[in-house]
Design a protein around this motif. Structure first.
Motif, PDB file in Angstrom:
ATOM      1  N   ARG A 189      -7.921   3.827   4.203  1.00 55.87           N
ATOM      2  CA  ARG A 189      -6.491   4.160   4.072  1.00 55.87           C
ATOM      3  C   ARG A 189      -5.782   4.028   5.413  1.00 55.87           C
ATOM      4  NH1 ARG A 189      -3.088   7.188   5.965  1.00 55.87           N
ATOM      5  NH2 ARG A 189      -4.651   8.344   7.130  1.00 55.87           N
ATOM      6  N   GLN A 222      -0.473   4.362   0.376  1.00 53.65           N
ATOM      7  CA  GLN A 222      -1.157   5.419   1.129  1.00 53.65           C
ATOM      8  C   GLN A 222      -1.711   6.546   0.246  1.00 53.65           C
ATOM      9  OE1 GLN A 222      -1.750   5.690   4.824  1.00 53.65           O
ATOM     10  NE2 GLN A 222      -1.818   3.583   4.096  1.00 53.65           N
ATOM     11  N   CYS A 223      -2.233   6.178  -0.908  1.00 53.21           N
ATOM     12  CA  CYS A 223      -2.774   7.200  -1.812  1.00 53.21           C
ATOM     13  C   CYS A 223      -4.173   7.648  -1.414  1.00 53.21           C
ATOM     14  CB  CYS A 223      -2.792   6.666  -3.239  1.00 53.21           C
ATOM     15  SG  CYS A 223      -3.979   5.312  -3.481  1.00 53.21           S
ATOM     16  N   ALA A 224      -4.877   6.832  -0.623  1.00 54.41           N
ATOM     17  CA  ALA A 224      -6.233   7.127  -0.119  1.00 54.41           C
ATOM     18  C   ALA A 224      -7.328   7.026  -1.191  1.00 54.41           C
ATOM     19  CB  ALA A 224      -6.295   8.484   0.562  1.00 54.41           C
ATOM     20  N   THR A 225      -7.010   6.428  -2.334  1.00 53.45           N
ATOM     21  CA  THR A 225      -8.062   6.197  -3.323  1.00 53.45           C
ATOM     22  C   THR A 225      -9.179   5.342  -2.726  1.00 53.45           C
ATOM     23  OG1 THR A 225      -6.433   6.330  -5.091  1.00 53.45           O
ATOM     24  CG2 THR A 225      -8.528   5.273  -5.634  1.00 53.45           C
ATOM     25  N   ILE A 259      -4.444  -4.054  -4.555  1.00 52.36           N
ATOM     26  CA  ILE A 259      -4.763  -4.739  -3.294  1.00 52.36           C
ATOM     27  C   ILE A 259      -6.275  -4.949  -3.218  1.00 52.36           C
ATOM     28  CG2 ILE A 259      -4.644  -4.625  -0.773  1.00 52.36           C
ATOM     29  CD1 ILE A 259      -2.331  -2.580  -1.141  1.00 52.36           C
ATOM     30  N   CYS A 267      -7.844   0.414  -6.504  1.00 51.19           N
ATOM     31  CA  CYS A 267      -6.536   0.489  -5.839  1.00 51.19           C
ATOM     32  C   CYS A 267      -5.398   0.409  -6.859  1.00 51.19           C
ATOM     33  CB  CYS A 267      -6.390  -0.644  -4.814  1.00 51.19           C
ATOM     34  SG  CYS A 267      -4.734  -0.676  -4.052  1.00 51.19           S
ATOM     35  N   PRO A 268      -4.537   1.425  -6.924  1.00 49.92           N
ATOM     36  CA  PRO A 268      -3.459   1.398  -7.925  1.00 49.92           C
ATOM     37  C   PRO A 268      -2.407   0.330  -7.658  1.00 49.92           C
ATOM     38  CG  PRO A 268      -3.208   3.285  -6.466  1.00 49.92           C
ATOM     39  CD  PRO A 268      -4.523   2.662  -6.137  1.00 49.92           C
ATOM     40  N   CYS A 304       0.851  -1.201   0.000  1.00 50.13           N
ATOM     41  CA  CYS A 304       0.000   0.000   0.000  1.00 50.13           C
ATOM     42  C   CYS A 304       0.883   1.247   0.000  1.00 50.13           C
ATOM     43  CB  CYS A 304      -0.902  -0.002   1.230  1.00 50.13           C
ATOM     44  SG  CYS A 304      -1.763   1.560   1.511  1.00 50.13           S
TER      45      CYS A 304
HETATM   46  S1  SF4 Z   1      -6.059   2.592  -2.719  1.00 45.76           S
HETATM   47 FE1  SF4 Z   1      -4.588   0.894  -2.391  1.00 45.76          FE
HETATM   48  S2  SF4 Z   1      -2.542   1.871  -2.365  1.00 45.76           S
HETATM   49 FE2  SF4 Z   1      -4.073   3.509  -2.097  1.00 45.76          FE
HETATM   50  S3  SF4 Z   1      -4.263   3.747   0.173  1.00 45.76           S
HETATM   51 FE3  SF4 Z   1      -5.854   2.318  -0.476  1.00 45.76          FE
HETATM   52  S4  SF4 Z   1      -4.922   0.266  -0.258  1.00 45.76           S
HETATM   53 FE4  SF4 Z   1      -3.251   1.776  -0.236  1.00 45.76          FE
END
Ligand code: SF4
Ligand code: SF4
Length: 135
Positions: free
Chosen positions: A50, A31-34, A87, A83-84, A29
């Motif tokens: 996130r 931590q992009c918060a998508t 995950i 999720c980029p 991860c």
């Molecule tokens: S979208 Fe994926 S990479 Fe981004 S914070 Fe959520 S789990 Fe992490």
């Protein structure tokens, strides 16, 4: 086996267990918060998806106990699709529910539900709820 430990304790074992149960690698991860932006339940959650991923990837299992995020998760997979890092966050949420239920605590107690509530709820909702929220 429970993963109870001191508050804030880092635990490689809890990361391994979470990855094993979910089939995902929470450490990738970024931590992009998508996931939080996509989540229809985020406003109801104590910790955003996130933040849950952040705590999970550092093995801070104790901070993930007794929060409502993974109980509120509707398993809609909106986060997973976007999720980029690829995950499957819904699977991580399911794994967190499993870790909690394996301690023997039910999230809801069917025996404490009133007869009126049971009569009013659709049977399919009851069955789905019991599968998700009881050990
Ligand atoms: S979208 Fe994926 S990479 Fe981004 S914070 Fe959520 S789990 Fe992490
Ligand atoms: S699967 Fe759960 S965490 Fe992911 S977007 Fe849906 S409700 Fe939110």
């Amino acid at each position: 086996m429970t993963l109870k430990m001191n508050a804030g304790a880092l635990s490689p074992e809890s990361i391994r267990k979470l990855n094993e149960l979910s089939g995902e690698n929470v450490k990738v991860c970024m931590q992009c918060a998508t996931c939080t932006g996509m989540c229809p339940m985020a406003a109801e959650m104590e910790f955003s998806p996130r933040k849950v991923m952040h705590l999970a990837q550092f093995g801070l299992q104790s901070k993930l106990e007794d929060i409502n995020t993974y109980w509120k998760c509707a398993s809609c997979h909106a986060c997973t699709v976007k999720c980029p890092r690829g995950i499957d966050i819904a699977k991580v949420m399911e794994a967190l529910r499993q870790l909690s239920l394996r301690t023997g605590k039910n999230h809801i107690e069917p025996s404490e539900m009133s007869a009126e509530t049971i009569a009013e709820l659709p049977q399919i909702a009851l069955v789905a709820g019991f599968r998700k929220l009881t050990s």
